[in-house]
Design an enzyme around this catalytic site. Structure first.
Site, PDB file in Angstrom:
ATOM      1  N   LYS D 157       0.875  -1.176   0.000  1.00 34.68           N
ATOM      2  CA  LYS D 157       0.000   0.000   0.000  1.00 34.68           C
ATOM      3  C   LYS D 157       0.903   1.214   0.000  1.00 34.68           C
ATOM      4  CE  LYS D 157      -3.979   1.744  -0.104  1.00 34.68           C
ATOM      5  NZ  LYS D 157      -5.164   1.163  -0.750  1.00 34.68           N
ATOM      6  N   SER D 227      -0.916  -0.875  -4.504  1.00 28.66           N
ATOM      7  CA  SER D 227      -2.198  -0.199  -4.424  1.00 28.66           C
ATOM      8  C   SER D 227      -1.982   1.123  -3.698  1.00 28.66           C
ATOM      9  CB  SER D 227      -3.116  -1.150  -3.637  1.00 28.66           C
ATOM     10  OG  SER D 227      -4.315  -0.549  -3.324  1.00 28.66           O
ATOM     11  N   ALA D 345      -2.179  -2.148 -12.574  1.00 30.31           N
ATOM     12  CA  ALA D 345      -1.076  -3.106 -12.472  1.00 30.31           C
ATOM     13  C   ALA D 345       0.174  -2.623 -13.204  1.00 30.31           C
ATOM     14  CB  ALA D 345      -1.537  -4.461 -13.001  1.00 30.31           C
TER      15      ALA D 345
END
Lengths: 364, 364, 364, 364
Positions: D157, D227, D345
């Site tokens: 993250k 992400s 991605a």
């Protein structure tokens, strides 16, 4: 003294403004009876910014108060800050300290409370109307307002129907008013508004039944502002008015917008409050503290005879369109985008319009 | 006589209003030089309502004119009628019939044309700036406007970059200014606006280079209104101004909104035009025909010191938020939602603001 | 010979693929009985790509056929190409030229027609069910299909209710089934599907009444695919099946997806058609021409026991979520994203599921 | 024993599943090193469900652990559960209790940590790449994984750039990589992925520089899943692999999807893990615990030669389209929608594709 403070937020979990009010001694945590805010979600079904903000505020107040007292505060978050609208929190306080000499005959009176929890099948029906009516009548007493005409804004946060609640009702053999979640928000808002209208004598109780709700829009309150959210099953109510026993430097007035671009109504409300606004500053002794309004897409998709596409837009819900417009109109008059505009005005003002209230203050 | 007619539409393919103008003899198809409209798509990349409307209008005019003449008409559609904005078409006509006695020193002068087709790699660069500059200078001559200060609104429809065009350029060994389609709309709009600014002497040509475009927002035109669309590769330009040789009962004025809620600028423009508006009707002899404005989300996300979420909203593009606001503000002043508000005002007025023009008419 | 050709489109107004089919002599314009397509709008109320495509196709065929013949072609556009779905047109042709030796016992039989125009108050009621039933029965005869089990896909484009039509009905003293435009799409689709189910003997007519529509989802057709659009008031129907008199190298089979991720159903349909698919190419003599499916968000928001948020998402309509999923599932099996997936499967397959049909061809 | 438990959530603030794991004695709060979840926001800039979930989890664990220990847990929330995807939390635990006899040569090894806080101007640059690389190398050691080939999934993250951070950097005279918030999410994800790729020897460090990031997509990691979120400034990393010292009944395998509909890659990963899947259950002794994948809209808008509209859709961001598709494809194979699919991605698998990992367990 009864008082209202408005602070900006940088996110749904930003309580720094409230903290600053407390840490600076401007307010005391124990005096807070309600927090009313605009959060930056979509204001529709899956708007989690409301719950996020409420949870964060509760945790925050638990740092200053016993848990049960932090829980007693009424937290009402309205989602949706489209266009120039600016996310913020209004902190509403009440204590016995005298307001001092204000020159006001009547001044701000406030109270806040909750109805009982509703059952899913009661949402959007007379059961909700009556529960709200009763609590509003109590809140008037608590605020020491005798004449219903002195009530200028009643804010309610009310529940909505989701799939799980449909099932729950069905298991008890009960049917909900609609299985469409987004639609249930309207029914719940509408039932609350009619409860307020009956409590304040704006609408005759005998005229209202289950079939009036979200159907007969000739029935409405001029001071109701109701907002639905997934995060509760009761109705949380904040009542604002003026009272001889108001004990405040603050006071409130209102008017009713006939449609989303009714700038005149906004200016009439400001005139009643005898407060200066952008283009015609005319009273140096008064200060505009906050402005609160309801926005609604005209049900027929027409404003001043012109078609709009708010109800036909499958990409943006009509409540979002409406808030952007009403926010722009009001901000262009008062010169400040940090205003409270909430969407979906069923039985809150005439169809396509809505109430607008101004909270002002005698300058020190 | 130079004239402008505004008709509502019920869908992107509704030409009934234009048909009615022709069938009733109000206008003649051969006099139409441009059609400028607001269609009800999202105003962004995948807005097909613009192309749909243009195609329908072309087919429609082919019923009245030879195909080559129908093709010569400049059709400029701007997508996005958020909030109370109402889809419509403005039909712009020109013929030699005398306007008669108007009492106007200068009256409406109009012209419309196209630049050459641009290559994908020219979009958003000085090549586009210069192509626009040259055509604007020609259009001033054609409209018989000598003083650039008499130009009050220049509307451009310009191309944008899509994947296919990126590839096309790459195959010739060329690089486009951005591969992000939505972003390319801004570059194209910005380059056009700077072309107008240079043509009208608002900005010194020496100050503008490739790196100024969508970077240095201190450079701007007060009268540019540019709008990008997938359906063309040239820039289509409509120029509006006043001229002693204007031959019209119509005339135009403008002002510049400093931000999205700058109601004062709208009222100044109406005052310059000496036309009555909603709250202060003051000239019974004049009539407001149309109002045209650009809307823009403030690049820093702040209006009058208050944060807004237009740039952080991943569900609704900021141009959509901005149009809803500016539409509401202007409609609340003139009392009519059938106004032209176009989004994305790069180099069109100051950052966060934009031009607003009013087309008026001496009543008969 | 009866035949089906699938061509990609680069925009809703791209007819170059169809043009190429005609110009190359592959098909003749006079043989086209229907064009079925996926366009790239949102597939919801304000999706203008459907109308744009139909208008463009009509103009296109007017270049090859007398206007009345171009109008007779049934144009059915379904909006929404979410995820990997790829915009395209299927051109459906019919003529007397012999198909030659195919080895097929039964081969593709097709027919297309329209019901009468419906009144707004008939949409979503038995009136629509019966109108569709009658036309489907006629279409079976026309296609020379005797056994209803030989019907494998019935595609309908049907009308919806918008504000204007509500008013129109009200003026005649009639009430529409719902005033919510988006909701009316579901009622119209559902009524059509039940009309098909009755015509094909899948559902007993005596079990269906106004109250069954969009309520009793145990009633459904296995081969219905219905899609609503603002651009028409009749129902346009294309029927696909197999017949001994089919005169074609093409044939069709189907199966029923139980939910949005029912890959097994897709593979069963491919197996019935004895055509190779991606992972197990097993019949070199056959070719997959097209695959058509309906997608639906499970009404309870649950797939295989797991909660999803399709019905609670106020930013993206559930039909868009569902098409993205079903498109991905099928494309992952056949290895081609240019497939027909249409949203909203009320009474089309079981709740949350929908029919899937495969059109195949004997290779030459 | 190292272990992974997956529990459904009914909202971003639902911790009842985790509570049940603890209260039932299945896990102990002190053993939790990370919680990885899918929350139901839009997964884009204004997705507050991630922060809401993290805040709720922290408060929850503070009920079981000292605050500093609750803070040490790595909470990684990925927003966006489009289509059939089902919101859930994966609880990742580690303790010294022996796993017992498993028959596995290598078993699940896990570790979690954070990089230092990055400055806004470091986001999307080599500074971020190197910070991630260093922490990944440490985490391998901590997890006792010697061969980088035994690392099968690295979840990060990472931070993004918002207006306020642009200003902050500017005040120090620094420039950020992009001022577009949504775009910055891609740069941050890309830089993290390259950091992983270098740490694991998938990409040669000498080939990577600032200009490679989100440009040269031939450089990628097969096991990176990154992400971005607004709620942090450091990178939070969870590393999953197999080790001889893994001490677990669990183990992990992976493969790489070449595009969004690459079902074969999913089946290869399941085959490597020798676990049964829906259509071909072939190992009764093993159980699929979780499946984790990255989804991406093909940068050129083309899948298997067919155009899609993911990048041209101004109403729905392409990451949302992509998650819906990949979720559908994988769920159709494993028969369970409660899977982890994260969007965007960049440098995570080939352009348009992404890694897919399966966590399995030896049944007891």
């Amino acid at each position: 003294m009864n008082s209202v403070y408005v602070v900006p937020t940088s996110s749904p979990s930003d309580v720094s403004g409230v903290k600053q009010l407390i840490e600076s001694g401007t307010i005391q945590a124990k005096d807070v009876i309600a927090v009313l805010g605009k959060t930056e979600g979509n204001g529709c079904v899956n708007d989690w910014t409301r719950g996020y903000s409420v949870d964060t505020l509760k945790h925050f107040f638990e740092g200053y108060l016993p848990k049960e007292d932090a829980d007693k505060i009424v937290y009402v978050m309205s989602g949706g800050t489209e266009g120039i609208l600016s996310p913020h929190l209004s902190v509403i306080c009440k204590n016995d300290e005298p307001a001092g000499e204000t020159g006001l005959e009547k001044s701000l009176a406030i109270s806040a409370s909750r109805t009982r929890e509703l059952l899913p099948e009661e949402i959007g029906t007379m059961a909700q109307v009556l529960a709200v009516r009763d609590t509003v009548i109590e809140l008037m007493k608590e605020a020491k307002i005798e004449d219903p005409k002195d009530v200028h804004f009643v804010q309610i946060k009310c529940p909505l129907i989701i799939s799980q609640r449909v099932k729950e009702a069905a298991e008890r053999g009960k049917k909900v008013v609609t299985e469409d979640t987004y639609e249930s928000m309207g029914y719940s808002r509408g039932a609350c508004a009619l409860g307020i209208a009956i409590a304040l004598g704006e609408v005759d109780a005998s005229k209202v039944s289950d079939v009036s709700i979200c159907k007969d829009y000739s029935l409405y309150s001029e001071v109701a502002s109701t907002s639905a959210g997934v995060e509760l099953m009761e109705c949380e109510i904040i009542l604002f008015g003026n009272s001889k026993e108001g004990n405040s430097k603050y006071y409130i007035e209102h008017d009713v917008m006939e449609d989303a671009i009714d700038a005149d109504a906004v200016m009439r409300a400001l005139d009643k409050a005898d407060v200066g606004y952008l283009r015609t500053k005319h009273n140096e002794d008064r200060e505009l503290v906050h402005i609160l309004a309801k926005a609604e897409a005209d049900p027929l998709g027409v404003v001043r005879g012109r078609r709009n596409i708010m109800h036909d837009d499958s990409d943006i819900n009509h409540t979002r369109h409406a808030r952007a417009v009403v926010g722009g109109v009001i901000a262009s008059i008062v010169g400040d985008p940090m205003i409270y505009v909430s969407g979906g005005a069923e039985h809150q003002g005439p169809a396509g319009g809505g109430p607008v209230a101004v909270i002002c203050k005698v300058k020190e």
